[in-house]
Design an enzyme around this catalytic site. Structure first.
Site, mmCIF file in Angstrom:
data_model
loop_
_atom_site.group_PDB
_atom_site.id
_atom_site.type_symbol
_atom_site.label_atom_id
_atom_site.label_comp_id
_atom_site.label_asym_id
_atom_site.label_seq_id
_atom_site.Cartn_x
_atom_site.Cartn_y
_atom_site.Cartn_z
ATOM 1 N N SER A 59 19.657 113.352 -17.158
ATOM 2 C CA SER A 59 18.891 114.578 -17.396
ATOM 3 C C SER A 59 19.705 115.535 -18.268
ATOM 4 C CB SER A 59 18.523 115.254 -16.072
ATOM 5 O OG SER A 59 19.664 115.397 -15.253
ATOM 6 N N ASP A 97 25.133 108.215 -14.280
ATOM 7 C CA ASP A 97 23.816 107.659 -14.568
ATOM 8 C C ASP A 97 23.927 106.784 -15.817
ATOM 9 O OD1 ASP A 97 21.162 107.446 -13.995
ATOM 10 O OD2 ASP A 97 20.618 109.491 -14.566
ATOM 11 N N LYS A 127 24.261 104.715 -11.423
ATOM 12 C CA LYS A 127 22.840 104.682 -11.042
ATOM 13 C C LYS A 127 22.074 103.949 -12.133
ATOM 14 C CE LYS A 127 20.002 108.451 -11.151
ATOM 15 N NZ LYS A 127 18.983 108.020 -12.133
ATOM 16 N N GLU A 129 17.931 102.749 -13.130
ATOM 17 C CA GLU A 129 16.519 102.905 -12.800
ATOM 18 C C GLU A 129 15.870 101.522 -12.702
ATOM 19 O OE1 GLU A 129 14.543 105.612 -15.466
ATOM 20 O OE2 GLU A 129 15.932 107.251 -15.019
ATOM 21 N N GLU A 196 11.932 109.108 -6.644
ATOM 22 C CA GLU A 196 11.515 110.269 -7.443
ATOM 23 C C GLU A 196 10.001 110.280 -7.637
ATOM 24 O OE1 GLU A 196 13.677 110.997 -11.087
ATOM 25 O OE2 GLU A 196 12.297 112.606 -11.672
HETATM 26 O O1 KIV Z 1 19.182 112.330 -14.400
HETATM 27 C C1 KIV Z 1 18.944 112.887 -13.329
HETATM 28 O O2 KIV Z 1 19.189 114.081 -13.184
HETATM 29 C C2 KIV Z 1 18.371 112.085 -12.257
HETATM 30 C C3 KIV Z 1 18.034 112.676 -10.959
HETATM 31 C C4 KIV Z 1 17.577 113.990 -10.822
HETATM 32 C C5 KIV Z 1 17.718 111.780 -9.877
HETATM 33 O O3 KIV Z 1 18.194 110.930 -12.436
#
Ligand code: KIV
Length: 299
Positions: A59, A97, A127, A129, A196
């Site tokens: 994000s 992420d 993380k 997806e 989410e």
């Molecule tokens: O990139 C992000 O901020 C996210 C979350 C809010 C779960 O993937």
């Protein structure tokens, strides 16, 4: 090195949070907290406030780098921010992420990129997806000793296949697929699953079904924990917030007011004051004033 405990980082006020801590919290039914952070000062404050997990979320593409969606952010950009967060955090679990296209093209490439987050940026987990379709990758990441956080439901990297940011899991078929994804992630041994943008009833059912801790964002109160984007809770995003965002402060107003006051003070001569200036030591001052007076006289 001792094998009896995880090494605490110096100056840490609380025990180190590990993936095991997160799993134990679910067993004890203690709510898990997670926030995003993308830089040193914010990560430091989030860690010092006692949040369990800090996600360097993709994000940041939108929130910090000003892109329209999360797709353009690169591994190198994510590494840069993950390093800054790593330098700040003593206790929270730091999760990086994996950005779009860093694991979508081949498992091999996914493992190589994930290893960069651990080796070059100090992330303790990554993380990714997706559910069932990521299982091979997740096994390979585990083979490489990299803990994984899953993420299903509204997955922003699937923006174009979802046809926009839409709540997922609204039909029985979609709920079945979500459940299959959650169970597959659970069996693959991820240490947590982000849910989410799904109906709270579905999130509650998944949370009861899997032994892996679930962390909700727009998924209701029955998840094992909650995650939000830091800039959303601080009102530091410029878009209309989603329904699930609770704003706990107004950093935009705070910054705006401070900047406007600075501008006003500089333009009016109110800043800097004498107290905000450095002064010559006494022994230099007399000689300095004599020279300055001579210079003025010569003009
Ligand atoms: O990139 C992000 O901020 C996210 C979350 C809010 C779960 O993937």
């Amino acid at each position: 090195m001792s094998i009896t405990s995880f090494p605490e980082r110096q100056g840490s006020a609380r025990p180190k949070v590990t993936t095991t801590t997160i799993q134990e919290k679910k067993q004890r039914r203690e709510p898990i907290t997670c926030l995003t952070a993308y830089d040193y000062p914010s990560a430091r404050l989030v860690d010092e406030a006692g949040i369990d997990m800090i996600l360097v979320g993709d994000s940041l593409a939108m929130v910090v780098l000003g892109y329209e969606n999360t797709l353009p952010v690169t591994v190198d950009e994510m590494l840069h921010h993950t390093r800054a967060v790593r330098r700040a955090v003593k206790s929270a679990l730091v999760i990086a992420d994996m950005p779009y296209a860093s694991y979508h093209l081949s498992v091999e490439e996914g493992v190589r990129n994930a290893a960069r987050f651990v080796k070059e940026a100090g992330a303790e987990a990554v993380k990714v997806e997706g559910g069932e379709k990521r299982i091979d990758l997740i096994h390979r990441l585990h083979d490489a000793e990299i803990p994984v956080m899953g993420h299903i439901g509204l997955t922003p990297q699937s923006l174009h296949t979802m046809g926009g940011y839409k709540v997922q899991g609204k039909s029985l078929a979609a709920i079945e697929q979500l459940m299959r994804d959650a169970v597959a992630l659970d069996r693959a041994g991820v240490f947590s699953i982000v849910l989410e943008g799904i109906p709270c009833e579905v999130a509650a059912m998944i949370t009861a079904e899997v032994s892996t801790p679930t962390v909700g964002i727009g998924a209701g109160a029955d998840c094992d924990g909650q995650v939000l984007v830091l800039h959303d809770i601080l009102k530091l995003t410029f878009a209309q917030p989603a329904k699930f965002v609770r704003q706990y402060g107004d950093a935009a107003a705070l910054i705006s007011n401070a900047v406007t006051a600075f501008k006003h003070d500089v333009e009016s001569g109110a800043y800097p004051s004498d107290e905000e200036s450095y002064h010559l030591p006494k022994e230099t001052k007399a000689a300095f004033e004599t020279i300055a007076a001579r210079k003025r006289a010569m003009r």
